[in-house]
Design an enzyme around this catalytic site. Structure first.
Site, mmCIF file in Angstrom:
data_model
loop_
_atom_site.group_PDB
_atom_site.id
_atom_site.type_symbol
_atom_site.label_atom_id
_atom_site.label_comp_id
_atom_site.label_asym_id
_atom_site.label_seq_id
_atom_site.Cartn_x
_atom_site.Cartn_y
_atom_site.Cartn_z
ATOM 1 N N GLU A 147 12.085 12.182 11.887
ATOM 2 C CA GLU A 147 11.136 12.923 11.061
ATOM 3 C C GLU A 147 9.888 13.332 11.840
ATOM 4 O O GLU A 147 9.318 14.393 11.590
ATOM 5 C CB GLU A 147 10.734 12.071 9.848
ATOM 6 C CG GLU A 147 11.921 11.627 8.975
ATOM 7 C CD GLU A 147 12.555 12.796 8.230
ATOM 8 O OE1 GLU A 147 12.019 13.913 8.301
ATOM 9 O OE2 GLU A 147 13.601 12.587 7.586
ATOM 10 N N GLU B 116 8.221 16.822 6.052
ATOM 11 C CA GLU B 116 8.761 15.869 7.039
ATOM 12 C C GLU B 116 7.810 14.684 7.225
ATOM 13 O O GLU B 116 8.246 13.553 7.444
ATOM 14 C CB GLU B 116 9.017 16.553 8.377
ATOM 15 C CG GLU B 116 9.969 17.753 8.337
ATOM 16 C CD GLU B 116 11.389 17.418 7.933
ATOM 17 O OE1 GLU B 116 11.688 16.222 7.731
ATOM 18 O OE2 GLU B 116 12.205 18.342 7.822
ATOM 19 N N HIS C 112 8.486 12.313 4.604
ATOM 20 C CA HIS C 112 9.696 11.538 4.908
ATOM 21 C C HIS C 112 9.385 10.441 5.928
ATOM 22 O O HIS C 112 9.880 9.321 5.816
ATOM 23 C CB HIS C 112 10.791 12.454 5.463
ATOM 24 C CG HIS C 112 11.266 13.480 4.477
ATOM 25 N ND1 HIS C 112 12.114 14.488 4.814
ATOM 26 C CD2 HIS C 112 10.992 13.642 3.163
ATOM 27 C CE1 HIS C 112 12.360 15.239 3.749
ATOM 28 N NE2 HIS C 112 11.678 14.749 2.730
ATOM 29 N N GLU D 209 18.048 19.983 11.483
ATOM 30 C CA GLU D 209 18.304 19.487 10.128
ATOM 31 C C GLU D 209 19.712 18.898 10.028
ATOM 32 O O GLU D 209 19.910 17.859 9.389
ATOM 33 C CB GLU D 209 18.129 20.612 9.100
ATOM 34 C CG GLU D 209 16.694 21.137 8.981
ATOM 35 C CD GLU D 209 15.715 20.105 8.412
ATOM 36 O OE1 GLU D 209 16.168 19.175 7.724
ATOM 37 O OE2 GLU D 209 14.502 20.227 8.684
ATOM 38 N N GLU E 189 17.584 17.102 3.871
ATOM 39 C CA GLU E 189 17.997 17.774 5.103
ATOM 40 C C GLU E 189 18.928 18.939 4.770
ATOM 41 O O GLU E 189 18.854 20.012 5.383
ATOM 42 C CB GLU E 189 18.716 16.808 6.051
ATOM 43 C CG GLU E 189 17.988 15.501 6.343
ATOM 44 C CD GLU E 189 16.688 15.686 7.099
ATOM 45 O OE1 GLU E 189 16.483 16.763 7.669
ATOM 46 O OE2 GLU E 189 15.873 14.747 7.111
ATOM 47 N N HIS F 272 16.749 21.737 3.399
ATOM 48 C CA HIS F 272 15.962 22.362 4.472
ATOM 49 C C HIS F 272 16.849 23.260 5.335
ATOM 50 O O HIS F 272 16.447 24.363 5.714
ATOM 51 C CB HIS F 272 15.309 21.287 5.352
ATOM 52 C CG HIS F 272 14.209 20.554 4.665
ATOM 53 N ND1 HIS F 272 13.579 19.458 5.218
ATOM 54 C CD2 HIS F 272 13.611 20.761 3.473
ATOM 55 C CE1 HIS F 272 12.649 19.021 4.387
ATOM 56 N NE2 HIS F 272 12.647 19.793 3.320
#
Lengths: 189, 74
Positions: A35, A64, A67, A135, A165, A168
């Site tokens: 991340e 991110e 995360h 990703e 992910e 994204h």
């Protein structure tokens, strides 16, 4: 600038006292496809990319960091109450020798984080395609982590992160299409 | 000023923590933090052997580091 909300994006619960799991989770903290690498990559690339996709990189880069904070919470909860002896039993003696029980940006094998994990090529297509690949690699890493973790509550959080992910990657693929389609051009018929 | 060699703090303990808590955490504050520029003519260990085994000529700089073994008392 950013505003900070003192809560996690998604709850992090840890059921079992299993410090060994932290040794693996750290891959997503300071690893090549982790991340931190993701956040730094997107927030840096956003300066030199067409206006249409700057906002996307900004928003995903910010997420991110959210995360990263979840991963940090998992690792901290798993290791904060481990004595030196318990760290040793969990295979964390090399980490303890350098960091005590502190978190650090390195991967599961102990290699410290490096900027060589990320790239800013300046070429919008190259950069967005790197982001898509990142990703997918992060998604795969979450899969392998879920496979070796037997903590159902940690896995719940990891599954949330894996799903992000996927989303994204989809948004980056759309961004690539926008860059390819030349949508800014006026159409004359 | 508190010049003991150890400081303690009490981090947040969640009711949902997976492991039995370490209630009290500690860190080292060895003697040189409090000395400033070393004053002249400090008292020395009485024997060379003592100084050698301590790693310093001056008892005022000696910090016996007790290794952390298990969970410390709260």
């Amino acid at each position: 600038m950013w505003y900070y909300e003192k809560k996690l994006q998604y709850p992090v619960r840890v059921r079992d006292c299993n410090p060994r799991l932290a040794k693996y989770l750290i891959e997503q903290y300071g690893g090549a496809d982790g991340e931190l690498a993701a956040a730094l990559r997107y927030l840096n690339q956003r300066y030199t990319i067409p206006n249409k996709v700057v906002g996307l990189l900004n928003d995903i880069g910010t997420e991110e960091f959210a995360h990263l904070e979840m991963i940090a919470t998992m690792i901290y909860k798993l290791t904060k109450d481990a004595t030196p002896e318990e760290m040793k039993k969990a295979g964390l003696a090399p980490h303890y020798a350098n960091h005590d029980n502190a978190l650090f940006y390195h991967n599961a094998a102990g290699a410290p984080f490096t900027a060589t994990y990320i790239q800013a090529k300046g070429d919008p297509i190259a950069d967005i395609y790197e982001d898509i690949a990142a990703e997918e690699k992060a998604r795969a890493t979450y899969q392998w982590l879920i496979n070796i973790s037997d903590d159902p509550e940690i896995n719940d959080s990891l599954k949330f992160l894996r799903e992000r992910e996927v989303v994204h990657s989809q948004r980056f693929r759309e961004a690539a299409q926008i860059l390819i389609d030349d949508r800014g051009k006026k159409q004359f018929y | 000023m508190n010049q003991s060699n150890t400081r303690y703090y009490y981090p947040y303990i969640s009711p949902l923590d997976p492991c039995p808590p370490i209630v009290r955490k500690s860190y080292s504050t060895p003697p040189h933090l409090f000395m400033g520029f070393q004053p002249p003519n400090l008292e020395q260990f009485s024997t060379a052997r003592e100084a050698l085994f301590s790693g310093t000529l001056w008892p005022a700089l000696f910090d016996p580091y007790p290794p952390k073994k298990g969970r410390e008392e709260a």
